[in-house]
Design an enzyme around this catalytic site. Sequence first.
Site, mmCIF file in Angstrom:
data_model
loop_
_atom_site.group_PDB
_atom_site.id
_atom_site.type_symbol
_atom_site.label_atom_id
_atom_site.label_comp_id
_atom_site.label_asym_id
_atom_site.label_seq_id
_atom_site.Cartn_x
_atom_site.Cartn_y
_atom_site.Cartn_z
ATOM 1 N N LYS A 84 -39.515 -9.526 -63.181
ATOM 2 C CA LYS A 84 -40.125 -10.002 -64.427
ATOM 3 C C LYS A 84 -40.537 -11.469 -64.333
ATOM 4 O O LYS A 84 -39.802 -12.289 -63.816
ATOM 5 C CB LYS A 84 -39.082 -9.847 -65.542
ATOM 6 C CG LYS A 84 -39.618 -9.734 -66.937
ATOM 7 C CD LYS A 84 -38.458 -9.255 -67.825
ATOM 8 C CE LYS A 84 -38.829 -9.118 -69.261
ATOM 9 N NZ LYS A 84 -39.936 -8.277 -69.576
ATOM 10 N N GLY A 100 -34.385 -15.957 -61.450
ATOM 11 C CA GLY A 100 -34.543 -15.572 -60.041
ATOM 12 C C GLY A 100 -35.994 -15.400 -59.648
ATOM 13 O O GLY A 100 -36.429 -15.834 -58.578
ATOM 14 N N CYS A 101 -36.769 -14.768 -60.522
ATOM 15 C CA CYS A 101 -38.186 -14.520 -60.228
ATOM 16 C C CYS A 101 -38.973 -15.823 -60.182
ATOM 17 O O CYS A 101 -39.887 -15.979 -59.381
ATOM 18 C CB CYS A 101 -38.776 -13.556 -61.252
ATOM 19 S SG CYS A 101 -37.964 -11.939 -61.229
ATOM 20 N N THR A 102 -38.595 -16.765 -61.053
ATOM 21 C CA THR A 102 -39.262 -18.064 -61.063
ATOM 22 C C THR A 102 -38.953 -18.818 -59.770
ATOM 23 O O THR A 102 -39.857 -19.356 -59.125
ATOM 24 C CB THR A 102 -38.829 -18.886 -62.298
ATOM 25 O OG1 THR A 102 -39.180 -18.134 -63.474
ATOM 26 C CG2 THR A 102 -39.501 -20.243 -62.335
ATOM 27 N N ALA A 123 -40.963 -17.219 -56.931
ATOM 28 C CA ALA A 123 -42.395 -17.542 -57.007
ATOM 29 C C ALA A 123 -42.645 -19.003 -56.623
ATOM 30 O O ALA A 123 -43.608 -19.310 -55.912
ATOM 31 C CB ALA A 123 -42.926 -17.255 -58.417
#
Length: 157
Positions: A39, A44-46, A49
């Site tokens: 998401k 974690g995704c940030t 990325a």
Amino acid sequence: MTDLTPGMTAPDVTLPRDGGGTVSLSDLSGPVVLYFYPKDDTPGCTKEAIGFTEAADAFAAAGATVIGVSKDPVAKHDKFIAKHDLGIMLLSDAEGDVCERYGVWVEKNMYGKTYMGIERATFLIVDGKIAQAWRKVKVPGHVEAVLEAVQALPPAP
């Protein structure tokens, strides 16, 4: 669930991308780092990325294209990119078809509750084939491991 292993043909992908338009894997040349994440704008995704963005020049120098995929809509990708000044391409798999074909739409468990979600996974695709796959990715050190694998590829003829 599809378990893509090295040597297998990578399923082709044509999806809408951030900023508009679509991208097809088959139209890209050179190695492709296709990473799936749960998401936009979660911790974690940030981190992941931002990690891929910080290494974008090194991936480009090795001839590789980095693409992130989640089920978030394109408009959410655009906000995510603007908010964190991301320098990678993000594709929207709103229907989940690509997640299914790559075997990353899995049953997850959090706080005793079971639900379906995207398993954090990365695939290195070279000449339309899976060269390497990372499953159940932990963010720390992951971008470096993928970059190392890309840099270890034989030079394109």
